[in-house]
Design a protein around this motif. Structure first.
Motif, PDB file in Angstrom:
ATOM      1  N   VAL A   1      30.159 -23.624 -13.840  1.00 48.07           N
ATOM      2  CA  VAL A   1      30.957 -24.636 -13.141  1.00 48.07           C
ATOM      3  C   VAL A   1      30.617 -24.691 -11.663  1.00 48.07           C
ATOM      4  O   VAL A   1      30.539 -25.753 -11.059  1.00 48.07           O
ATOM      5  CB  VAL A   1      32.467 -24.353 -13.324  1.00 48.07           C
TER       6      VAL A   1
ATOM      7  N   PHE B   1      40.910 -26.694  -9.966  1.00 46.69           N
ATOM      8  CA  PHE B   1      40.001 -27.796  -9.627  1.00 46.69           C
ATOM      9  C   PHE B   1      39.985 -27.972  -8.120  1.00 46.69           C
ATOM     10  O   PHE B   1      41.036 -28.012  -7.472  1.00 46.69           O
ATOM     11  CB  PHE B   1      40.452 -29.100 -10.296  1.00 46.69           C
TER      12      PHE B   1
ATOM     13  N   GLU C   1      37.679 -30.324  -5.166  1.00 52.13           N
ATOM     14  CA  GLU C   1      36.616 -31.309  -4.901  1.00 52.13           C
ATOM     15  C   GLU C   1      36.735 -31.810  -3.478  1.00 52.13           C
ATOM     16  O   GLU C   1      37.761 -32.363  -3.088  1.00 52.13           O
ATOM     17  CB  GLU C   1      36.717 -32.483  -5.869  1.00 52.13           C
TER      18      GLU C   1
ATOM     19  N   TRP D   1      28.201 -35.561  -6.394  1.00 54.89           N
ATOM     20  CA  TRP D   1      29.514 -35.863  -6.992  1.00 54.89           C
ATOM     21  C   TRP D   1      29.390 -36.834  -8.163  1.00 54.89           C
ATOM     22  O   TRP D   1      30.229 -36.825  -9.068  1.00 54.89           O
ATOM     23  CB  TRP D   1      30.451 -36.440  -5.933  1.00 54.89           C
TER      24      TRP D   1
ATOM     25  N   SER E   1      27.490 -36.737 -10.579  1.00 62.37           N
ATOM     26  CA  SER E   1      27.304 -36.030 -11.854  1.00 62.37           C
ATOM     27  C   SER E   1      28.608 -35.416 -12.356  1.00 62.37           C
ATOM     28  O   SER E   1      28.715 -35.079 -13.536  1.00 62.37           O
ATOM     29  CB  SER E   1      26.247 -34.931 -11.691  1.00 62.37           C
ATOM     30  N   ARG E   2      29.600 -35.266 -11.476  1.00 59.88           N
ATOM     31  CA  ARG E   2      30.867 -34.653 -11.866  1.00 59.88           C
ATOM     32  C   ARG E   2      31.942 -35.688 -12.184  1.00 59.88           C
ATOM     33  O   ARG E   2      32.867 -35.413 -12.947  1.00 59.88           O
ATOM     34  CB  ARG E   2      31.362 -33.734 -10.739  1.00 59.88           C
ATOM     35  N   TRP E   3      31.840 -36.849 -11.583  1.00 62.04           N
ATOM     36  CA  TRP E   3      32.837 -37.903 -11.776  1.00 62.04           C
ATOM     37  C   TRP E   3      32.254 -38.985 -12.677  1.00 62.04           C
ATOM     38  O   TRP E   3      31.202 -39.547 -12.384  1.00 62.04           O
ATOM     39  CB  TRP E   3      33.265 -38.484 -10.432  1.00 62.04           C
TER      40      TRP E   3
ATOM     41  N   ALA F   1      37.178 -36.791 -13.371  1.00 62.11           N
ATOM     42  CA  ALA F   1      36.396 -35.550 -13.339  1.00 62.11           C
ATOM     43  C   ALA F   1      37.044 -34.533 -14.272  1.00 62.11           C
ATOM     44  O   ALA F   1      38.273 -34.454 -14.366  1.00 62.11           O
ATOM     45  CB  ALA F   1      36.318 -35.001 -11.919  1.00 62.11           C
ATOM     46  N   ARG F   2      36.208 -33.766 -14.945  1.00 60.51           N
ATOM     47  CA  ARG F   2      36.688 -32.782 -15.917  1.00 60.51           C
ATOM     48  C   ARG F   2      36.602 -31.376 -15.325  1.00 60.51           C
ATOM     49  O   ARG F   2      35.743 -31.089 -14.484  1.00 60.51           O
ATOM     50  CB  ARG F   2      35.849 -32.878 -17.194  1.00 60.51           C
ATOM     51  N   PHE F   3      37.496 -30.501 -15.776  1.00 54.53           N
ATOM     52  CA  PHE F   3      37.465 -29.099 -15.365  1.00 54.53           C
ATOM     53  C   PHE F   3      37.922 -28.250 -16.547  1.00 54.53           C
ATOM     54  O   PHE F   3      38.373 -28.770 -17.574  1.00 54.53           O
ATOM     55  CB  PHE F   3      38.352 -28.852 -14.135  1.00 54.53           C
TER      56      PHE F   3
END
Length: 461
Positions: free
Chosen positions: A31, A65, A67, A75, A77-79, A121-123
């Motif tokens: 992560v 989380f 950010e 970012w 790639s994460r959102w 966004a996932r966590f």
């Protein structure tokens, strides 16, 4: 001195992580991004001690989380943007037109007017059972927003991010919402048993153009707190401030008000009589009115004078009031326990939190979101806010004030130039009028001379 933050979760994948200048290093999980710099000597000295604390069971703040968009375009790639619609508005990385720090204040900004936005966004999923849940982020409406949302939604981990839309089920919705002059509030919406419930209190949001910090704290004892700029603006109990459960008490359906119950505190005085000269009409015929001379009763009907307010009218007569000797007071309907009410000590609990999203509409774009944090420690969240928003708020305000001052000067100079140009135009018009008047006078003189010549010639003849 460097604002180091250490997070340890004994028995979890992230067992030894260290946050240094917004970067993770020494982390075995996938992560965390790669370290931006090697551990300092201070870090190496503290790691064994902190690890010992975590093994010993001393609670450490958990950042589920975080950010801050400090790694450029990574970012993206994460959102993930929803594909439910083809015309969702786009976000861009920006610190805006004014800021406290050109790099630290970079966040994602809405960039297209009159659009829906759906980004998430996932966590790693978690449950807040027996934990405090803290959701925090910053919002800057630098565009003088007229109508649009600035809130986040917290979704279950099984959500399909590419299918997010306005009706997607969520756990929580929190943040400012502005539309016109009437709607300027902080939403706190809780999904309970499949239904969304709005808070019954009216919480005012900030409506200026500066960055503001919004924090929601929900505790296992079913209490909550809303903070703006690290200051409490509202608090209370989940059960009391939302219509989540049936009411505890209801009116006893078997009991009715007794027929002989007199709840009139005063009554008419039966001995009071209306004066003889009181009964006068409210309006009377106008004594000064005259029938028109051309009035034809056969054609127009019988003439009636118009009416005017009666100067002698005293209004409707009412007898004076006296105390009611039979008055028993206001009757109160007895209450009983509501058989449909059942306490729920898990209203606060969300079992599978795993996605945070921006699912909103904006008429005028330009809002910047930044400094997202989901944690279980309100003190940590407060310190995080102080070290992010708190560090840049004053420089941002000064930059904004300077820009406003320069803009005011520019407008004043343009107005001055316009006034000068208008004055020049007026002078030119006056000059043209004077020339026109002079030309007219010359023409008149020429005409007079010509007339005199003609007269002389005629006389000579």
């Amino acid at each position: 001195e460097r604002g180091l933050t250490y997070t340890f979760q004994a028995g979890s994948q992230r067992s030894c992580c260290c946050l240094y200048r917004r970067r993770w290093f020494g982390c075995p999980c996938a992560v965390c991004p790669a370290p931006s710099s090697p551990p300092t000597q201070l870090t190496e000295m503290l790691l064994p001690l902190l690890l010992l604390c975590s093994v010993a069971g001393i609670a450490q703040p958990a950042a589920f989380f975080t950010e801050q968009f400090s790694d450029g375009d990574a970012w993206n790639s994460r959102w993930i943007e929803s594909k439910q619609k083809s015309d969702y508005g786009k976000f861009k990385l920006s610190a805006g037109k004014f800021y406290g720090d050109a790099e630290k204040d970079k966040g994602i900004q809405t960039s297209q007017d009159a659009r829906f936005y759906a980004l998430s966004a996932r966590f790693e999923p978690f449950s807040n059972e027996d934990k405090t849940l803290v959701i925090q982020f910053t919002v800057k409406h630098e565009q003088k927003i007229d109508c649009g949302g600035g809130y986040i939604k917290l979704f279950p981990a099984d959500l399909d991010q590419e299918a997010i839309h306005g009706e997607s089920e969520y756990y929580l919705m929190f943040g400012p919402d502005i539309c016109g002059y009437s709607t300027k509030k902080v939403h706190v919406i809780i999904n309970y048993k499949g239904k969304n419930h709005l808070i019954k209190k009216d919480i005012k949001c900030k409506d200026d153009e500066l960055t503001h910090l919004y924090t929601l704290i929900i505790k296992p004892d079913q209490t909550y707190e809303v903070k703006i700029d690290n200051a409490k603006v509202e608090s209370g109990n989940l059960e009391n401030d939302w219509d989540l459960l049936p009411v505890k008490k209801i009116k006893d359906p078997k009991v009715t008000k007794p027929e002989d119950w007199d709840d009139r505190e005063t009554i008419d005085d039966v001995d009071d009589k209306m004066p003889e000269d009181w009964d006068t009409p409210e309006n009377i015929p106008d004594p000064d009115a005259k029938k028109p001379e051309d009035w034809d009763e056969e054609m127009d009907g019988e003439w009636e004078p118009p009416v005017i307010p009666n100067p002698e009218y005293k209004g409707e007569w009412k007898p004076k009031q006296i105390k009611n000797p039979s008055y028993k007071g206001s009757w109160v309907h007895p209450e009983i326990d509501n058989p449909e009410y059942a306490p729920d000590t898990n209203i606060y609990r969300f079992p599978n939190i795993g996605v945070i999203g921006l699912d909103l509409w904006q008429v005028k774009s330009g809002t910047i979101f930044d400094n997202f944090l989901i944690t279980d420690d309100e003190k940590y969240a407060e310190e995080f806010g102080s070290q992010t928003w708190g560090k840049t708020k004053e420089p941002e305000k000064k930059m904004k004030e300077k820009q406003d001052e320069e803009e005011s000067k520019r407008i004043a100079e343009e107005a001055k130039k316009k006034d000068e140009a208008d004055d020049e135009d007026d002078e030119e018009e006056e000059g043209d009028e004077e020339k026109k008047d002079e030309g007219g006078e010359e023409e008149e003189e020429e005409e007079e001379d010509a007339s005199d010549d003609k007269t002389a010639t005629k006389d000579e003849l």
